[in-house]
Design a protein around this motif. Sequence first.
Motif, PDB file in Angstrom:
ATOM      1  N   ASP A  55      47.250  33.905  35.682  1.00 13.73           N
ATOM      2  CA  ASP A  55      46.501  35.156  35.810  1.00 13.73           C
ATOM      3  C   ASP A  55      47.095  36.013  36.922  1.00 13.73           C
ATOM      4  O   ASP A  55      47.391  35.516  38.003  1.00 13.73           O
ATOM      5  CB  ASP A  55      45.034  34.849  36.120  1.00 13.73           C
ATOM      6  N   MET A  56      47.261  37.310  36.637  1.00 11.98           N
ATOM      7  CA  MET A  56      47.887  38.213  37.596  1.00 11.98           C
ATOM      8  C   MET A  56      46.900  39.318  37.988  1.00 11.98           C
ATOM      9  O   MET A  56      46.321  39.979  37.123  1.00 11.98           O
ATOM     10  CB  MET A  56      49.152  38.830  36.998  1.00 11.98           C
ATOM     11  N   ARG A  57      46.712  39.499  39.295  1.00 10.67           N
ATOM     12  CA  ARG A  57      45.770  40.493  39.797  1.00 10.67           C
ATOM     13  C   ARG A  57      46.424  41.345  40.872  1.00 10.67           C
ATOM     14  O   ARG A  57      47.366  40.916  41.552  1.00 10.67           O
ATOM     15  CB  ARG A  57      44.523  39.816  40.399  1.00 10.67           C
ATOM     16  N   VAL A  58      45.874  42.564  41.040  1.00 15.44           N
ATOM     17  CA  VAL A  58      46.336  43.473  42.086  1.00 15.44           C
ATOM     18  C   VAL A  58      45.275  43.560  43.176  1.00 15.44           C
ATOM     19  O   VAL A  58      44.086  43.710  42.881  1.00 15.44           O
ATOM     20  CB  VAL A  58      46.594  44.896  41.543  1.00 15.44           C
ATOM     21  N   PHE A  59      45.724  43.449  44.422  1.00 11.59           N
ATOM     22  CA  PHE A  59      44.804  43.517  45.555  1.00 11.59           C
ATOM     23  C   PHE A  59      45.288  44.540  46.580  1.00 11.59           C
ATOM     24  O   PHE A  59      46.484  44.854  46.659  1.00 11.59           O
ATOM     25  CB  PHE A  59      44.705  42.158  46.257  1.00 11.59           C
ATOM     26  N   ILE A  60      44.336  45.038  47.360  1.00 12.65           N
ATOM     27  CA  ILE A  60      44.665  45.771  48.581  1.00 12.65           C
ATOM     28  C   ILE A  60      43.838  45.149  49.709  1.00 12.65           C
ATOM     29  O   ILE A  60      42.836  44.477  49.454  1.00 12.65           O
ATOM     30  CB  ILE A  60      44.361  47.284  48.487  1.00 12.65           C
ATOM     31  N   LYS A  61      44.275  45.367  50.924  1.00 11.24           N
ATOM     32  CA  LYS A  61      43.531  44.885  52.085  1.00 11.24           C
ATOM     33  C   LYS A  61      42.970  46.075  52.852  1.00 11.24           C
ATOM     34  O   LYS A  61      43.681  47.054  53.093  1.00 11.24           O
ATOM     35  CB  LYS A  61      44.430  44.051  52.998  1.00 11.24           C
ATOM     36  N   LYS A  62      41.709  45.979  53.222  1.00 10.31           N
ATOM     37  CA  LYS A  62      41.070  47.007  54.032  1.00 10.31           C
ATOM     38  C   LYS A  62      40.393  46.354  55.226  1.00 10.31           C
ATOM     39  O   LYS A  62      39.832  45.256  55.114  1.00 10.31           O
ATOM     40  CB  LYS A  62      40.032  47.785  53.220  1.00 10.31           C
ATOM     41  N   GLU A  63      40.459  47.046  56.347  1.00 10.97           N
ATOM     42  CA  GLU A  63      39.834  46.524  57.562  1.00 10.97           C
ATOM     43  C   GLU A  63      38.317  46.653  57.471  1.00 10.97           C
ATOM     44  O   GLU A  63      37.788  47.704  57.075  1.00 10.97           O
ATOM     45  CB  GLU A  63      40.345  47.271  58.790  1.00 10.97           C
ATOM     46  N   VAL A  64      37.631  45.593  57.832  1.00 16.17           N
ATOM     47  CA  VAL A  64      36.164  45.603  57.829  1.00 16.17           C
ATOM     48  C   VAL A  64      35.671  46.264  59.116  1.00 16.17           C
ATOM     49  O   VAL A  64      35.983  45.810  60.223  1.00 16.17           O
ATOM     50  CB  VAL A  64      35.599  44.173  57.728  1.00 16.17           C
ATOM     51  N   VAL A  65      34.923  47.375  58.948  1.00 19.51           N
ATOM     52  CA  VAL A  65      34.438  48.130  60.107  1.00 19.51           C
ATOM     53  C   VAL A  65      32.950  48.433  59.937  1.00 19.51           C
ATOM     54  O   VAL A  65      32.390  48.310  58.845  1.00 19.51           O
ATOM     55  CB  VAL A  65      35.212  49.453  60.275  1.00 19.51           C
ATOM     56  N   ILE A  95      40.599  43.178  48.315  1.00 19.56           N
ATOM     57  CA  ILE A  95      39.821  43.873  47.293  1.00 19.56           C
ATOM     58  C   ILE A  95      40.613  43.915  45.996  1.00 19.56           C
ATOM     59  O   ILE A  95      41.749  44.383  45.957  1.00 19.56           O
ATOM     60  CB  ILE A  95      39.489  45.301  47.755  1.00 19.56           C
ATOM     61  N   ASP A  96      40.024  43.404  44.932  1.00 15.32           N
ATOM     62  CA  ASP A  96      40.664  43.369  43.615  1.00 15.32           C
ATOM     63  C   ASP A  96      40.606  44.765  42.998  1.00 15.32           C
ATOM     64  O   ASP A  96      39.527  45.298  42.733  1.00 15.32           O
ATOM     65  CB  ASP A  96      39.940  42.353  42.726  1.00 15.32           C
ATOM     66  N   ILE A  97      41.762  45.355  42.746  1.00 13.92           N
ATOM     67  CA  ILE A  97      41.811  46.702  42.142  1.00 13.92           C
ATOM     68  C   ILE A  97      42.610  46.673  40.840  1.00 13.92           C
ATOM     69  O   ILE A  97      43.196  47.686  40.437  1.00 13.92           O
ATOM     70  CB  ILE A  97      42.418  47.734  43.116  1.00 13.92           C
ATOM     71  N   THR A  98      42.656  45.501  40.182  1.00 12.70           N
ATOM     72  CA  THR A  98      43.437  45.373  38.952  1.00 12.70           C
ATOM     73  C   THR A  98      42.947  46.364  37.898  1.00 12.70           C
ATOM     74  O   THR A  98      41.774  46.334  37.500  1.00 12.70           O
ATOM     75  CB  THR A  98      43.305  43.942  38.388  1.00 12.70           C
ATOM     76  N   PRO A  99      43.811  47.263  37.421  1.00 18.73           N
ATOM     77  CA  PRO A  99      43.394  48.259  36.423  1.00 18.73           C
ATOM     78  C   PRO A  99      43.323  47.663  35.017  1.00 18.73           C
ATOM     79  O   PRO A  99      43.884  46.601  34.747  1.00 18.73           O
ATOM     80  CB  PRO A  99      44.501  49.307  36.501  1.00 18.73           C
ATOM     81  N   LYS A 100      42.638  48.357  34.115  1.00 21.04           N
ATOM     82  CA  LYS A 100      42.480  47.878  32.745  1.00 21.04           C
ATOM     83  C   LYS A 100      43.818  47.806  32.014  1.00 21.04           C
ATOM     84  O   LYS A 100      44.005  46.960  31.141  1.00 21.04           O
ATOM     85  CB  LYS A 100      41.511  48.793  31.982  1.00 21.04           C
ATOM     86  N   ASP A 101      44.726  48.714  32.350  1.00 18.39           N
ATOM     87  CA  ASP A 101      46.022  48.752  31.650  1.00 18.39           C
ATOM     88  C   ASP A 101      47.080  47.924  32.367  1.00 18.39           C
ATOM     89  O   ASP A 101      48.272  48.079  32.127  1.00 18.39           O
ATOM     90  CB  ASP A 101      46.500  50.194  31.512  1.00 18.39           C
ATOM     91  N   PHE A 102      46.638  47.004  33.232  1.00 18.70           N
ATOM     92  CA  PHE A 102      47.595  46.275  34.054  1.00 18.70           C
ATOM     93  C   PHE A 102      48.499  45.358  33.231  1.00 18.70           C
ATOM     94  O   PHE A 102      49.652  45.132  33.579  1.00 18.70           O
ATOM     95  CB  PHE A 102      46.853  45.451  35.115  1.00 18.70           C
TER      96      PHE A 102
END
Length: 217
Positions: A55-65, A95-102
């Motif tokens: 399974d392949m997913r796209v993530f980004i990291k954001k600082e918790v504030v 944060i999982d941001i995997t798009p539908k067309d991924f």
Amino acid sequence: MNSDFLEALKAISKEKGIDIDTLIESVEASVVVAYKRDHSAMNEAYVNIDRETGDMRVFIKKEVVENVEDESLQISLNDAQAIDKRYVIGDFAEIDITPKDFGRIATKAAKDNLTQKIREAERTVIYDEFIDKLDEVVTAVVRRVDKRNAYVELGRVEGYLPAGEQLPTDNFAPGDRIKVYISEVKQTTKGAQVIVSRTHTGLLKRLFELEVPEIHD
């Protein structure tokens, strides 16, 4: 991507002698480049392939504030804990941001880049294999002779035996099996280049060691 894709990578890994993690990391790198291009994603985006399921997913990291000032880089504590209750202020939430067309993006990127990555990794594997054989004597098969220069088969790579590295009595024909000394290994854009010799002083030393165990000891 799925388990079939992962099995295909494992088969390539076994056939080419390339570490499976090297192949997976190459696919992840090529896919994230394609994703960023198609979605104008920020640099923090990355792709992860599950080593068990494919399974392949796209993530980004954001600082918790506590108070979000930049939504592209930060996430509130409440939103972060909705993903994982263990997040605290100062953490970086995945944060999982995997798009539908991924699936389409991933398949195209893998197809376009995997062949090149495999070639690059295979070249490294072959180079590492022969750099370990530097200063050793091996049996080679003559492939062709061109103006006294000979080209010999050394497993997965062709060795180069210059005329100046041959004995005066050497007169080779394709198919001849000969002993050669691996005198130099270079990494080039076309792969590993292996220079062999029949006149190197190390050749006589190695031949004596092969014939007389006491000399090797």
